[in-house]
Design an enzyme around this catalytic site. Sequence first.
Site, short mmCIF file in Angstrom:
data_model
loop_
_atom_site.label_atom_id
_atom_site.label_comp_id
_atom_site.label_asym_id
_atom_site.label_seq_id
_atom_site.Cartn_x
_atom_site.Cartn_y
_atom_site.Cartn_z
N LYS A 125 0.83 -1.21 0.00
CA LYS A 125 0.00 0.00 0.00
C LYS A 125 0.86 1.26 0.00
O LYS A 125 0.45 2.29 -0.53
CB LYS A 125 -0.99 -0.01 1.18
CG LYS A 125 -2.06 -1.08 0.99
CD LYS A 125 -3.43 -0.69 1.51
CE LYS A 125 -4.48 -1.68 0.98
NZ LYS A 125 -5.76 -1.63 1.62
N LYS A 207 -5.48 -9.70 -7.15
CA LYS A 207 -6.78 -10.03 -6.56
C LYS A 207 -7.82 -8.96 -6.91
O LYS A 207 -7.48 -7.80 -7.14
CB LYS A 207 -6.66 -10.24 -5.05
CG LYS A 207 -6.71 -8.99 -4.20
CD LYS A 207 -7.00 -9.32 -2.74
CE LYS A 207 -7.11 -8.00 -1.99
NZ LYS A 207 -7.77 -8.06 -0.73
N LYS A 210 -12.00 -3.73 -4.37
CA LYS A 210 -13.03 -2.71 -4.58
C LYS A 210 -12.43 -1.34 -4.87
O LYS A 210 -13.09 -0.49 -5.44
CB LYS A 210 -14.03 -2.65 -3.41
CG LYS A 210 -13.44 -2.52 -2.02
CD LYS A 210 -14.56 -2.48 -1.00
CE LYS A 210 -14.39 -3.45 0.14
NZ LYS A 210 -13.11 -3.40 0.86
#
Length: 341
Positions: A125, A207, A210
């Site tokens: 991240k 993966k 959202k």
Amino acid sequence: MQETQPAATAVPAKKPVVFSGIQPTGTMTLGNYLGAVRNWVQMQDDYDCIYPIVDMHSLTIRQEPKVLRSNILNAFALLLACGIDPQKSVTFIQSHVDNHAVLSWVLGCSTQFGELSRMTQFKDKSAKHADNINAGLFTYPVLMAADILLYQTDLVPVGVDQKQHLELTRDVAIRFNNLYGNTFKVPEAYIPKAGAKIMSLADPTKKMSKSDENPNGFITILDPADTIIRKFKRAVTDSEAQVVYREGKDGINNLMTIYSCVTGKTMEEIQREFDGKGYGDFKLAVGEVVADHLKPIRENFARLSADKGYLEEVYRRGAQQAQQRSSRTMEKVFRKIGFVR
Ligand code: AQP
């Protein structure tokens, strides 16, 4: 007259505590649903389940306040629409229970900088949000440990992506127990039999997420049927034109996994069903079964999200239950660490 003895009432065995949460970082995807929430629904009868919307975690990436508020309420309505039943499970919004932040601080003081630096999600991240590598992103696993340990959780259903964080939670709990005496239950990861990792439709090596910038990569569980079918039609596959589950066929493997999760068919059955047919037929079939499967959830969501009063009643009651249960752990923690009560 002879008195009748009341039948001996068996003390019901305490069900193991299950804890898992979902971030309101966008609309729940088919990945969140098939990999996590659908299993949470199935666990409600056999376990004592606690399922919050973890809004505090979502602050680790930049959020637009108006959008976040609406995402939190929608995520809550969606959990109920998927079948989380507030009569069976404790469901609430994390920031409504202040014990999460308080325990997070306490645990942060016995978590080492080195162990947090090794978390792969932090590395991923930080690379993805290089302009906002905030302290919360770094201490995210400590808040997650607090979430879990507050409820004396036995089992945490997690995807593979969260296993490292759960290991850290266990280490933090064991260290605290050794230092201050037995305080926390040490939780186990729970990998449900029907668990699956759903990959992006646009890049099946990643993966499904959202917060993916490419909307063609993910299906949200509120996408209308025609959008779902269009996205599946565009899904990245290969040029082999054979519906077979095999290493190297990431796109087809992902579509077969989705089809299998939704229909309950095995890979061999799917292979036979589409033997001699092209990818076009297969993609259409996957799109149609997914759209059908999600239809009742979309309908439940429309009904629930229109009833703000009911939602508020449910999340307030959930927060009260969670506050009460977590306060028992917090009192124990404060006593053990030497705070004056
Ligand atoms: N693609 C996936 N396949 C299977 N399971 C998945 N989960 C997430 N993506 C997949 C599982 O969903 C639960 C809730 O996830 P989360 O919202 O707390 O965070 P996440 O894992 O970071 O999910 P996203 O969709 O990728 O969110 P963003 O884009 O905000 O980072 C977890 O149990 C997770 O394993």
